[in-house]
Scaffold this motif. Sequence first.
Motif, PDB file in Angstrom:
ATOM      1  N   SER A   1      33.009  43.884  35.069  1.00  0.00           N
ATOM      2  CA  SER A   1      32.093  45.245  35.253  1.00  0.00           C
ATOM      3  C   SER A   1      33.330  45.722  36.134  1.00  0.00           C
ATOM      4  CB  SER A   1      31.196  45.396  36.043  1.00  0.00           C
ATOM      5  OG  SER A   1      30.781  44.468  36.796  1.00  0.00           O
ATOM      6  N   THR A   2      34.743  45.375  37.007  1.00  0.00           N
ATOM      7  CA  THR A   2      34.961  45.574  38.243  1.00  0.00           C
ATOM      8  C   THR A   2      36.139  46.165  37.527  1.00  0.00           C
ATOM      9  OG1 THR A   2      36.560  43.589  38.386  1.00  0.00           O
ATOM     10  CG2 THR A   2      34.227  43.575  40.135  1.00  0.00           C
ATOM     11  N   THR A   3      37.275  45.680  36.220  1.00  0.00           N
ATOM     12  CA  THR A   3      37.613  47.014  35.642  1.00  0.00           C
ATOM     13  C   THR A   3      37.654  47.294  34.523  1.00  0.00           C
ATOM     14  OG1 THR A   3      39.471  45.808  36.976  1.00  0.00           O
ATOM     15  CG2 THR A   3      40.239  47.020  35.276  1.00  0.00           C
ATOM     16  N   PRO A   4      37.465  48.942  33.889  1.00  0.00           N
ATOM     17  CA  PRO A   4      36.586  48.904  32.961  1.00  0.00           C
ATOM     18  C   PRO A   4      38.151  48.691  32.019  1.00  0.00           C
ATOM     19  CG  PRO A   4      37.500  51.331  34.274  1.00  0.00           C
ATOM     20  CD  PRO A   4      37.801  50.202  35.259  1.00  0.00           C
ATOM     21  N   VAL A   5      38.022  48.741  30.501  1.00  0.00           N
ATOM     22  CA  VAL A   5      38.685  48.783  29.266  1.00  0.00           C
ATOM     23  C   VAL A   5      38.490  49.557  28.149  1.00  0.00           C
ATOM     24  CG1 VAL A   5      38.296  47.117  28.302  1.00  0.00           C
ATOM     25  CG2 VAL A   5      40.492  47.636  28.177  1.00  0.00           C
ATOM     26  N   ALA A   6      39.749  50.540  27.442  1.00  0.00           N
ATOM     27  CA  ALA A   6      39.115  51.389  26.586  1.00  0.00           C
ATOM     28  C   ALA A   6      38.467  50.945  25.209  1.00  0.00           C
ATOM     29  CB  ALA A   6      40.459  52.141  26.420  1.00  0.00           C
ATOM     30  N   THR A   7      38.038  51.033  24.713  1.00  0.00           N
ATOM     31  CA  THR A   7      36.711  50.464  23.357  1.00  0.00           C
ATOM     32  C   THR A   7      38.932  49.716  22.411  1.00  0.00           C
ATOM     33  OG1 THR A   7      34.857  51.428  23.329  1.00  0.00           O
ATOM     34  CG2 THR A   7      35.818  50.366  21.615  1.00  0.00           C
ATOM     35  N   GLY A   8      38.057  48.800  21.921  1.00  0.00           N
ATOM     36  CA  GLY A   8      39.207  48.660  21.405  1.00  0.00           C
ATOM     37  C   GLY A   8      40.526  48.085  21.773  1.00  0.00           C
ATOM     38  N   ALA A   9      40.974  48.337  23.104  1.00  0.00           N
ATOM     39  CA  ALA A   9      42.437  47.881  23.933  1.00  0.00           C
ATOM     40  C   ALA A   9      42.116  46.367  23.930  1.00  0.00           C
ATOM     41  CB  ALA A   9      42.474  49.035  24.806  1.00  0.00           C
ATOM     42  N   ASN A  10      43.232  45.937  24.401  1.00  0.00           N
ATOM     43  CA  ASN A  10      43.638  44.892  24.594  1.00  0.00           C
ATOM     44  C   ASN A  10      44.157  44.686  26.236  1.00  0.00           C
ATOM     45  OD1 ASN A  10      42.755  43.683  22.334  1.00  0.00           O
ATOM     46  ND2 ASN A  10      45.030  43.705  21.448  1.00  0.00           N
ATOM     47  N   GLN A  11      43.451  43.901  27.100  1.00  0.00           N
ATOM     48  CA  GLN A  11      43.949  43.521  28.523  1.00  0.00           C
ATOM     49  C   GLN A  11      44.309  42.673  28.897  1.00  0.00           C
ATOM     50  OE1 GLN A  11      39.954  43.749  30.824  1.00  0.00           O
ATOM     51  NE2 GLN A  11      41.690  45.799  31.630  1.00  0.00           N
ATOM     52  N   LEU A  12      45.043  42.534  30.300  1.00  0.00           N
ATOM     53  CA  LEU A  12      45.480  41.351  30.278  1.00  0.00           C
ATOM     54  C   LEU A  12      45.930  41.421  32.210  1.00  0.00           C
ATOM     55  CD1 LEU A  12      47.927  38.727  30.540  1.00  0.00           C
ATOM     56  CD2 LEU A  12      49.628  40.639  31.497  1.00  0.00           C
ATOM     57  N   ALA A  13      45.093  40.758  32.437  1.00  0.00           N
ATOM     58  CA  ALA A  13      44.959  40.256  34.214  1.00  0.00           C
ATOM     59  C   ALA A  13      45.933  38.967  34.385  1.00  0.00           C
ATOM     60  CB  ALA A  13      43.301  40.586  34.116  1.00  0.00           C
ATOM     61  N   VAL A  14      46.144  39.261  35.340  1.00  0.00           N
ATOM     62  CA  VAL A  14      47.523  38.131  36.041  1.00  0.00           C
ATOM     63  C   VAL A  14      46.706  37.818  38.400  1.00  0.00           C
ATOM     64  CG1 VAL A  14      49.450  37.045  36.517  1.00  0.00           C
ATOM     65  CG2 VAL A  14      49.272  38.503  34.747  1.00  0.00           C
ATOM     66  N   VAL A  15      46.424  36.708  38.488  1.00  0.00           N
ATOM     67  CA  VAL A  15      45.899  37.101  40.064  1.00  0.00           C
ATOM     68  C   VAL A  15      46.857  36.019  40.269  1.00  0.00           C
ATOM     69  CG1 VAL A  15      43.969  36.247  39.705  1.00  0.00           C
ATOM     70  CG2 VAL A  15      44.411  37.413  41.848  1.00  0.00           C
ATOM     71  N   VAL A  16      47.371  35.632  41.443  1.00  0.00           N
ATOM     72  CA  VAL A  16      47.686  35.373  42.257  1.00  0.00           C
ATOM     73  C   VAL A  16      47.341  34.878  43.645  1.00  0.00           C
ATOM     74  CG1 VAL A  16      49.825  34.129  41.260  1.00  0.00           C
ATOM     75  CG2 VAL A  16      49.820  36.168  42.958  1.00  0.00           C
ATOM     76  N   GLY A  17      46.513  34.039  44.624  1.00  0.00           N
ATOM     77  CA  GLY A  17      46.487  34.313  45.376  1.00  0.00           C
ATOM     78  C   GLY A  17      45.592  32.669  46.615  1.00  0.00           C
ATOM     79  N   ILE A  18      44.754  33.501  47.124  1.00  0.00           N
ATOM     80  CA  ILE A  18      44.694  32.111  48.675  1.00  0.00           C
ATOM     81  C   ILE A  18      42.950  32.092  49.265  1.00  0.00           C
ATOM     82  CG2 ILE A  18      45.764  33.194  50.731  1.00  0.00           C
ATOM     83  CD1 ILE A  18      46.298  30.847  52.590  1.00  0.00           C
ATOM     84  N   VAL A  19      42.970  30.841  49.431  1.00  0.00           N
ATOM     85  CA  VAL A  19      41.870  30.792  49.641  1.00  0.00           C
ATOM     86  C   VAL A  19      41.405  29.870  50.478  1.00  0.00           C
ATOM     87  CG1 VAL A  19      41.057  29.265  48.066  1.00  0.00           C
ATOM     88  CG2 VAL A  19      38.802  30.758  48.652  1.00  0.00           C
ATOM     89  N   HIS A  20      40.686  30.324  51.691  1.00  0.00           N
ATOM     90  CA  HIS A  20      40.269  28.982  53.035  1.00  0.00           C
ATOM     91  C   HIS A  20      38.784  29.170  53.193  1.00  0.00           C
ATOM     92  CE1 HIS A  20      40.334  26.771  56.853  1.00  0.00           C
ATOM     93  NE2 HIS A  20      39.582  27.410  57.318  1.00  0.00           N
ATOM     94  N   SER A  21      38.648  27.583  53.341  1.00  0.00           N
ATOM     95  CA  SER A  21      36.744  27.869  53.774  1.00  0.00           C
ATOM     96  C   SER A  21      36.965  26.564  54.808  1.00  0.00           C
ATOM     97  CB  SER A  21      36.180  26.588  52.871  1.00  0.00           C
ATOM     98  OG  SER A  21      36.609  25.226  52.520  1.00  0.00           O
ATOM     99  N   PHE A  22      35.724  26.989  55.926  1.00  0.00           N
ATOM    100  CA  PHE A  22      35.738  26.822  56.903  1.00  0.00           C
ATOM    101  C   PHE A  22      33.634  26.097  57.048  1.00  0.00           C
ATOM    102  CE2 PHE A  22      35.353  30.940  57.101  1.00  0.00           C
ATOM    103  CZ  PHE A  22      33.465  31.735  57.840  1.00  0.00           C
TER     104      PHE A  22
END
Length: 361
Positions: free
Chosen positions: A340-361
């Motif tokens: 639900s965070t990013t909409p897309v048009a009906t019938g459209a394809n979608q590419l999502a790419v992310v790079v990141g870092i996570v730290h726990s404490f």
Amino acid sequence: MKSNHTTRLARTVLVATTCSSAIITVHAQSSVTLYGIVDSGVEYVTHAAKQGSGNVFRVNTGNRINSRWGFTGKEDLGAGLRSIFTLESGFATNNGTLQQGGRLFGRQAFVGLESDKFGAVMAGRQMTPMYRYFLTLDPLNYSSYGLSAQDSQFVGRADNALEYLGHAGPFELNALYSFGYDSTIVNGAQVPGEFRVGKQFDVGGRYRQGPFNLSLVYEQRQGTTAASSGDSERRYLAGGSWTIGDATLYAGYELLLNDIVATLAASPPQTMVFGGLRYKITPAFQVSAASYYHAFRTTSAHAVSSGVNADYLLSKRTMLYSDITYVINSAKSALSATGSTTPVATGANQLAVVVGIVHSF
């Protein structure tokens, strides 16, 4: 006189020592832990608009693991009985705002009793059995492109909930009843004179033994108005995993039935199946791949979301990650790669790419 004074002093020291020992013992039987996770990354998403055009390049939060901080604690009451509590707050690292509808402790807020023999009973805002059991069954590590993007109830929580969690050898039972599952929406909580409004109940079971994990869950949520309180969202779920050496195989199924008109857009009736693989290349480096197939029952539409991700541990607490997902929508489908965070048009394809870092404490 000296002898009496010495005796009184000895008694005082003895009493003080005894009290100190008692205090130390009490503290040793109780514990409170502060913990947290901070996740942030750079994300690129295509067709990130309902009109079908427009790409997004942004810093985003919780791409791999939703950022949070919290307290959890317990007190030993004797005879295998403990009091327990958890207060857990979700937040966005990109702007510092609270998540889960702006709740201070929106991820979890409960207190209860836990027994070695009889299990745990908890009251408050809690994760659902669907969340608890499928957390370990998502090939994409419950990233923002994984199961939560296919159906937001995979990260579902319920306000005003009583929950039971019990174990018997390799078997586990989890049941939840909510008197009003969402206090942030109108009539989402308790409504005097309308018993069924906003009610939710769930039951789930899990078998975990050696390399096997098999889970079954049923969830039902009633409508949040008097007129729709007889209508419901109903989810039937089954999933499992099997570890073979450094590889783990995953498979799962969801049937979602919904006759609440107000929630049809967010939770359309559908059948969803998924499968995937996770492989540890080294103790510090692992890769995953998965596909999620949707057949929407009322619109004769379908969609396939396929993704891969990679995790590299810099230490026990810090990890680098990358995720890539591509969604193929049929002409009547509008499944987003990120939920639900990013909409897309009906019938459209979608590419999502992310790079990141996570730290726990």
